[in-house]
Design a protein around this motif. Structure first.
Motif, PDB file in Angstrom:
ATOM      1  N   ALA A 242       0.838  -1.207   0.000  1.00  0.00           N
ATOM      2  CA  ALA A 242       0.000   0.000   0.000  1.00  0.00           C
ATOM      3  C   ALA A 242       0.868   1.251   0.000  1.00  0.00           C
ATOM      4  O   ALA A 242       0.548   2.253  -0.653  1.00  0.00           O
ATOM      5  N   LEU A 243       1.981   1.188   0.719  1.00  0.00           N
ATOM      6  CA  LEU A 243       2.904   2.317   0.776  1.00  0.00           C
ATOM      7  C   LEU A 243       3.513   2.594  -0.594  1.00  0.00           C
ATOM      8  O   LEU A 243       3.551   3.754  -1.053  1.00  0.00           O
TER       9      LEU A 243
ATOM     10  N   LEU B 204       2.312   1.794  -3.490  1.00  0.00           N
ATOM     11  CA  LEU B 204       1.271   2.261  -4.405  1.00  0.00           C
ATOM     12  C   LEU B 204       0.999   3.749  -4.212  1.00  0.00           C
ATOM     13  O   LEU B 204       0.951   4.512  -5.190  1.00  0.00           O
ATOM     14  N   LEU B 205       0.830   4.162  -2.958  1.00  0.00           N
ATOM     15  CA  LEU B 205       0.535   5.569  -2.703  1.00  0.00           C
ATOM     16  C   LEU B 205       1.718   6.450  -3.085  1.00  0.00           C
ATOM     17  O   LEU B 205       1.530   7.547  -3.630  1.00  0.00           O
ATOM     18  N   ALA B 206       2.946   5.989  -2.828  1.00  0.00           N
ATOM     19  CA  ALA B 206       4.131   6.770  -3.208  1.00  0.00           C
ATOM     20  C   ALA B 206       4.188   6.972  -4.721  1.00  0.00           C
ATOM     21  O   ALA B 206       4.540   8.051  -5.200  1.00  0.00           O
ATOM     22  N   SER B 207       3.799   5.943  -5.482  1.00  0.00           N
ATOM     23  CA  SER B 207       3.888   5.999  -6.940  1.00  0.00           C
ATOM     24  C   SER B 207       2.767   6.800  -7.586  1.00  0.00           C
ATOM     25  O   SER B 207       2.885   7.203  -8.748  1.00  0.00           O
ATOM     26  N   TYR B 208       1.674   7.031  -6.850  1.00  0.00           N
ATOM     27  CA  TYR B 208       0.546   7.773  -7.429  1.00  0.00           C
ATOM     28  C   TYR B 208       0.239   9.065  -6.666  1.00  0.00           C
ATOM     29  O   TYR B 208      -0.828   9.654  -6.859  1.00  0.00           O
TER      30      TYR B 208
ATOM     31  N   PHE C  14       4.670  11.524  -3.088  1.00  0.00           N
ATOM     32  CA  PHE C  14       5.115  11.919  -1.750  1.00  0.00           C
ATOM     33  C   PHE C  14       6.462  11.271  -1.429  1.00  0.00           C
ATOM     34  O   PHE C  14       6.732  10.126  -1.797  1.00  0.00           O
ATOM     35  N   ARG C  15       7.276  12.014  -0.709  1.00  0.00           N
ATOM     36  CA  ARG C  15       8.572  11.511  -0.263  1.00  0.00           C
ATOM     37  C   ARG C  15       8.389  10.601   0.947  1.00  0.00           C
ATOM     38  O   ARG C  15       7.338  10.611   1.593  1.00  0.00           O
ATOM     39  N   ALA C  16       9.455   9.850   1.283  1.00  0.00           N
ATOM     40  CA  ALA C  16       9.378   8.877   2.382  1.00  0.00           C
ATOM     41  C   ALA C  16       8.997   9.552   3.695  1.00  0.00           C
ATOM     42  O   ALA C  16       8.127   9.071   4.430  1.00  0.00           O
TER      43      ALA C  16
ATOM     44  N   PRO D 263      -8.458   8.633  13.216  1.00  0.00           N
ATOM     45  CA  PRO D 263      -8.040   9.702  12.304  1.00  0.00           C
ATOM     46  C   PRO D 263      -6.644  10.246  12.576  1.00  0.00           C
ATOM     47  O   PRO D 263      -5.939  10.624  11.639  1.00  0.00           O
ATOM     48  N   ALA D 264      -6.229  10.291  13.857  1.00  0.00           N
ATOM     49  CA  ALA D 264      -4.926  10.867  14.187  1.00  0.00           C
ATOM     50  C   ALA D 264      -3.801   9.827  14.215  1.00  0.00           C
ATOM     51  O   ALA D 264      -2.661  10.157  14.517  1.00  0.00           O
ATOM     52  N   THR D 265      -4.124   8.571  13.901  1.00  0.00           N
ATOM     53  CA  THR D 265      -3.135   7.499  13.963  1.00  0.00           C
ATOM     54  C   THR D 265      -2.312   7.456  12.681  1.00  0.00           C
ATOM     55  O   THR D 265      -2.855   7.553  11.579  1.00  0.00           O
ATOM     56  N   ARG D 266      -1.000   7.300  12.819  1.00  0.00           N
ATOM     57  CA  ARG D 266      -0.124   7.207  11.653  1.00  0.00           C
ATOM     58  C   ARG D 266      -0.432   5.939  10.859  1.00  0.00           C
ATOM     59  O   ARG D 266      -0.598   4.863  11.425  1.00  0.00           O
ATOM     60  N   LEU D 267      -0.472   6.091   9.551  1.00  0.00           N
ATOM     61  CA  LEU D 267      -0.758   4.944   8.691  1.00  0.00           C
ATOM     62  C   LEU D 267       0.425   3.984   8.626  1.00  0.00           C
ATOM     63  O   LEU D 267       0.260   2.769   8.606  1.00  0.00           O
ATOM     64  N   TRP D 268       1.622   4.534   8.555  1.00  0.00           N
ATOM     65  CA  TRP D 268       2.840   3.724   8.505  1.00  0.00           C
ATOM     66  C   TRP D 268       3.792   4.218   9.597  1.00  0.00           C
ATOM     67  O   TRP D 268       4.749   4.952   9.311  1.00  0.00           O
ATOM     68  N   PRO D 269       3.534   3.855  10.845  1.00  0.00           N
ATOM     69  CA  PRO D 269       4.344   4.352  11.964  1.00  0.00           C
ATOM     70  C   PRO D 269       5.731   3.708  11.997  1.00  0.00           C
ATOM     71  O   PRO D 269       6.017   2.762  11.254  1.00  0.00           O
ATOM     72  N   GLY D 270       6.552   4.218  12.874  1.00  0.00           N
ATOM     73  CA  GLY D 270       7.873   3.626  13.050  1.00  0.00           C
ATOM     74  C   GLY D 270       8.960   4.382  12.314  1.00  0.00           C
ATOM     75  O   GLY D 270       8.772   5.499  11.826  1.00  0.00           O
ATOM     76  N   THR D 271      10.125   3.742  12.227  1.00  0.00           N
ATOM     77  CA  THR D 271      11.306   4.388  11.645  1.00  0.00           C
ATOM     78  C   THR D 271      11.701   3.775  10.306  1.00  0.00           C
ATOM     79  O   THR D 271      12.861   3.850   9.902  1.00  0.00           O
ATOM     80  N   TRP D 272      10.750   3.171   9.598  1.00  0.00           N
ATOM     81  CA  TRP D 272      11.057   2.528   8.323  1.00  0.00           C
ATOM     82  C   TRP D 272      11.653   3.499   7.308  1.00  0.00           C
ATOM     83  O   TRP D 272      12.483   3.104   6.459  1.00  0.00           O
TER      84      TRP D 272
END
Length: 411
Positions: free
Chosen positions: A232-233, A235-239, A242-244, A302-311
């Motif tokens: 999902a990450l 896909l969204l980056a490619s369309y 957005f930067r990392a 709503p306020a939760t990060r979709l891709w949390p962490g330090t990836w």
């Protein structure tokens, strides 16, 4: 009038060893013996009374005669400045560059620049100034800076980054009336295309599909992200382009998947251009993201990060592992693939469907259309060939064809 003096300095000693004032207070509270010693500073200082009555102090030297000469020079400059003989900024020319770099750093912080940007900018300036032997503002000379940057064993693009950092500082000095003009204004960047050591390429639609399929199948969890999360990450980056770091900041509330058109929004605090930007998404991308959110163990608030962490710190390594599983080479003659290649993929996808440069620039959030056209759009010979095949070609009628038609008409 100027006179020189030595300052009284307080030293704190514990068992013959020098300690800081804070350590001395802590030791005293513990009942341990601490000796307080007052002594004169090794360096001389200058106290100067200006013609307007203001009193200023300047650090001198350990040598008394050198300090007296410096004091006389400061006194003469103050009188000439009051008489209008010299420019007010001339007084800064002998000042240490480091003092002004500290002010420049505070100004960058006040303007909301990220800690990473500030650290990188200052390190580049210090590196160039060290090679060019720049210690005072008067040492900033264009030829010396140019030669110092050219001597660095780096790519042309990296040289340009160092040049931009130095030019930012020199322009800041001029705008804040610390220099009479911008000494580096005439320096221009080098052509990075002739020495591009890192060349990225965009993914084809087939490669992007294979990358997502490999990620979906992968049982590996990378810094908290499952394979489906990574798909999902990507896909969204490619369309969205957005930067990392921007993707890492997105919350559930940033996605408006049921609006018309569906959109994703990055907040100004996390965007590189420091503006809140909303980008429309294709309907099938929104549908994939809706399905991904439904299949998650917990539906994010709503306020939760979709891709949390330090990836995002190791985003290049993360996508390299998934590319390997998809059978897609990271390095080819066309260039290298990394996470930032997904942003180039977005620009290339826009170009392939005929989006004009002005629209692509707005969607990519670039201030300069040249960056969109030259750096991010990775059209291959196949794409260009397909465009050429659609051209309406006008060819002259050959004389042989006319004669043949004439013969056929007479029979």
């Amino acid at each position: 009038m100027a006179f020189i003096f030595k300052k009284t300095v307080t030293r704190w000693l514990h068992q013959g060893e020098r300690v800081t004032a804070a350590e001395a207070r802590r030791l005293i509270k513990q009942g341990k013996p601490v000796e307080k010693v007052k002594e004169q500073s090794r360096k001389w200082y200058i106290r100067l009374r200006l013609p307007n009555g203001q009193v200023k102090e300047f650090p001198g030297y350990t040598d008394k005669k050198a300090t007296l000469a410096y004091a006389a020079e400061l006194e003469r400059d103050a009188e000439r400045l009051a008489a209008g003989v010299i420019h007010p900024t001339d007084k800064f020319l002998r000042e240490s560059v480091e003092n002004h770099l500290a002010d420049f750093q505070r100004d960058l912080q006040a303007r909301g620049r990220t800690a990473k940007h500030i650290t990188l900018t200052l390190s580049r300036i210090r590196k160039v100034f060290s090679v060019a032997n720049v210690e005072t503002l008067g040492d900033i000379r264009p030829q010396a800076i140019r030669d110092a940057i050219l001597s660095l064993d780096v790519s042309t693009e990296t040289r340009n980054h160092h040049l931009v950092a130095c030019k930012m500082f020199s322009r800041w000095l001029w705008k804040h009336s610390k220099l009479p003009d911008d000494p580096l204004a005439g320096l221009s960047r080098w052509n990075a295309e002739v020495d591009r050591r890192v060349k990225r390429r965009a993914l084809s639609t087939d490669e992007l599909r294979r990358l997502m399929e490999a990620a979906e199948r992968s049982p590996r969890i990378f810094r908290g992200l499952t394979g489906r999360d990574r798909a999902a990450l990507y896909l969204l980056a490619s369309y969205s382009g957005f930067r990392a770091s921007e993707l890492a900041s997105l919350t559930r509330g940033a996605l408006a998947l049921d609006s018309n058109p569906p959109t994703v929004t990055v907040e100004a605090a996390y965007a590189k251009n420091k503006r809140q930007d909303t980008i429309p998404l294709p309907a099938n991308v929104a549908e994939y993201l809706r399905d991904w959110l439904r299949t998650r163990a917990t539906i994010p608030a709503p306020a939760t990060r979709l891709w949390p962490g330090t990836w995002y710190v190791k985003a290049a390594k993360m996508i390299a592992l998934d590319l390997e599983e998809a059978g897609i080479p990271v390095e080819t003659e066309s260039g290298r693939l990394d996470f930032h290649s997904l942003r180039g993929t977005y620009a290339t996808l826009l170009a392939r469907v005929g989006v004009n440069l002005q629209t692509a620039q707005a969607l990519m959030r670039h201030s300069d259309p040249k960056l969109t056209a030259k750096t991010y759009t990775k059209l291959g010979i196949t794409d260009l060939g397909e465009t050429v095949r659609r051209l309406d070609v006008a060819l002259p009628t050959r004389s042989g064809d006319n004669q043949k038609d004439s013969v056929q008409g007479n029979t």
